[in-house]
Design a protein around this motif. Structure first.
Motif, PDB file in Angstrom:
ATOM      1  N   GLY A 125       5.119   7.344  -3.560  1.00 42.08           N
ATOM      2  CA  GLY A 125       5.403   7.133  -4.951  1.00 42.08           C
ATOM      3  C   GLY A 125       6.368   8.373  -5.831  1.00 42.08           C
ATOM      4  N   THR A 126       6.242   9.526  -4.901  1.00 50.87           N
ATOM      5  CA  THR A 126       6.875  10.652  -5.263  1.00 50.87           C
ATOM      6  C   THR A 126       8.375  10.130  -5.290  1.00 50.87           C
ATOM      7  OG1 THR A 126       5.626  12.190  -4.401  1.00 50.87           O
ATOM      8  CG2 THR A 126       7.642  12.903  -4.898  1.00 50.87           C
ATOM      9  N   VAL A 127       8.661   9.340  -4.330  1.00 54.47           N
ATOM     10  CA  VAL A 127      10.319   9.130  -4.073  1.00 54.47           C
ATOM     11  C   VAL A 127      10.542   7.781  -4.715  1.00 54.47           C
ATOM     12  CG1 VAL A 127      11.925   8.428  -2.323  1.00 54.47           C
ATOM     13  CG2 VAL A 127      10.531  10.258  -2.240  1.00 54.47           C
ATOM     14  N   LEU A 128       9.648   6.581  -4.572  1.00 51.07           N
ATOM     15  CA  LEU A 128       9.604   5.432  -5.285  1.00 51.07           C
ATOM     16  C   LEU A 128       9.745   5.257  -6.583  1.00 51.07           C
ATOM     17  CD1 LEU A 128       7.751   3.208  -2.642  1.00 51.07           C
ATOM     18  CD2 LEU A 128      10.197   3.809  -2.435  1.00 51.07           C
ATOM     19  N   ARG A 129       9.303   6.237  -7.464  1.00 57.96           N
ATOM     20  CA  ARG A 129       9.397   6.401  -8.781  1.00 57.96           C
ATOM     21  C   ARG A 129      10.574   6.380  -9.382  1.00 57.96           C
ATOM     22  NH1 ARG A 129       9.791  11.679 -11.090  1.00 57.96           N
ATOM     23  NH2 ARG A 129       9.752  13.291  -9.536  1.00 57.96           N
TER      24      ARG A 129
END
Length: 212
Positions: A144-148
């Motif tokens: 989620g840190t990247v896909l946000r």
């Protein structure tokens, strides 16, 4: 100011601080091995096939002891095609300080290649990893840190920063991919498969549809 000078003043971490800005500056991944005829071209072409021609993330490769214009090794070409990559039009090129400076992420086949890249440009130490190392570290980053982020460039910058923060905290048992040059088809297939496996997570994070 020279390219090297600009690179010394702008680390990946500093680029990441502007993550809310538009990502139209693009992002460049440089793959490095020894002759630029086996491991790094396989990595380059595999990444290119996953990212697609419209991606703002560019990929290229070079070799620490490459002969300019050299062709990809025949068995490396075979292994690449088996994995879905296109070897067409490839030509080897030597690694230079300018190439390292222009890269936002340097991924090398082995630790010796990373050391050479950093020797050419010490500022690259924060954005240079072996391919296998980056794969392991990327797998430890909360997705989620990247896909946000919707923009692939923002994702790439975030992923590099997160991987760098995990260096030394996450064990990497086999950071190097052995050189298959001059070896059997099995050696080439093994090396190419390891490259594909290491790139699977980071490429998935860069291309996955944004979570709602």
């Amino acid at each position: 100011m020279t390219v090297e000078g600009r690179a010394s003043l702008m680390t990946v971490g500093e680029r990441t601080n502007g993550d809310d800005a538009a990502g139209d500056a693009g992002f460049h991944i440089l793959f490095v091995c020894t002759g630029n005829i086996c491991r790094s071209p396989v990595a380059e072409r595999l990444a290119r096939s996953v990212l697609g021609p419209a991606s703002p993330i560019r990929v290229s490769s070079a070799g620490t002891h490459a002969e300019p214009g050299g062709r990809m090794a025949g068995r490396a070409r075979e292994s690449l095609v088996r994995l879905g990559g296109d070897p067409g039009g490839f030509a080897a090129r030597p690694l230079t300080p300018e190439l390292v400076a222009a890269a936002d992420l340097v991924l090398t086949a082995a630790s010796e290649h990373r050391a050479r890249a950093v020797q050419l440009l010490p500022a690259a130490a924060t954005r240079a990893f072996t391919i296998a190392e980056f794969g392991v570290l990327s797998g430890a980053v909360p997705p989620g840190t990247v896909l946000r982020h919707r923009d692939p460039v923002r994702r790439a910058r975030t992923l590099v920063a997160e991987a760098r923060a995990l260096r030394g905290l996450v064990p990497v048992e086999r950071p190097d991919i052995p050189d298959p040059h001059g070896g059997s088809r099995r050696a080439h297939r093994t090396a190419s498969r390891r490259i594909a496996e290491a790139l699977a997570v980071p490429l998935r994070l860069l291309t996955h549809p944004r979570e709602s």
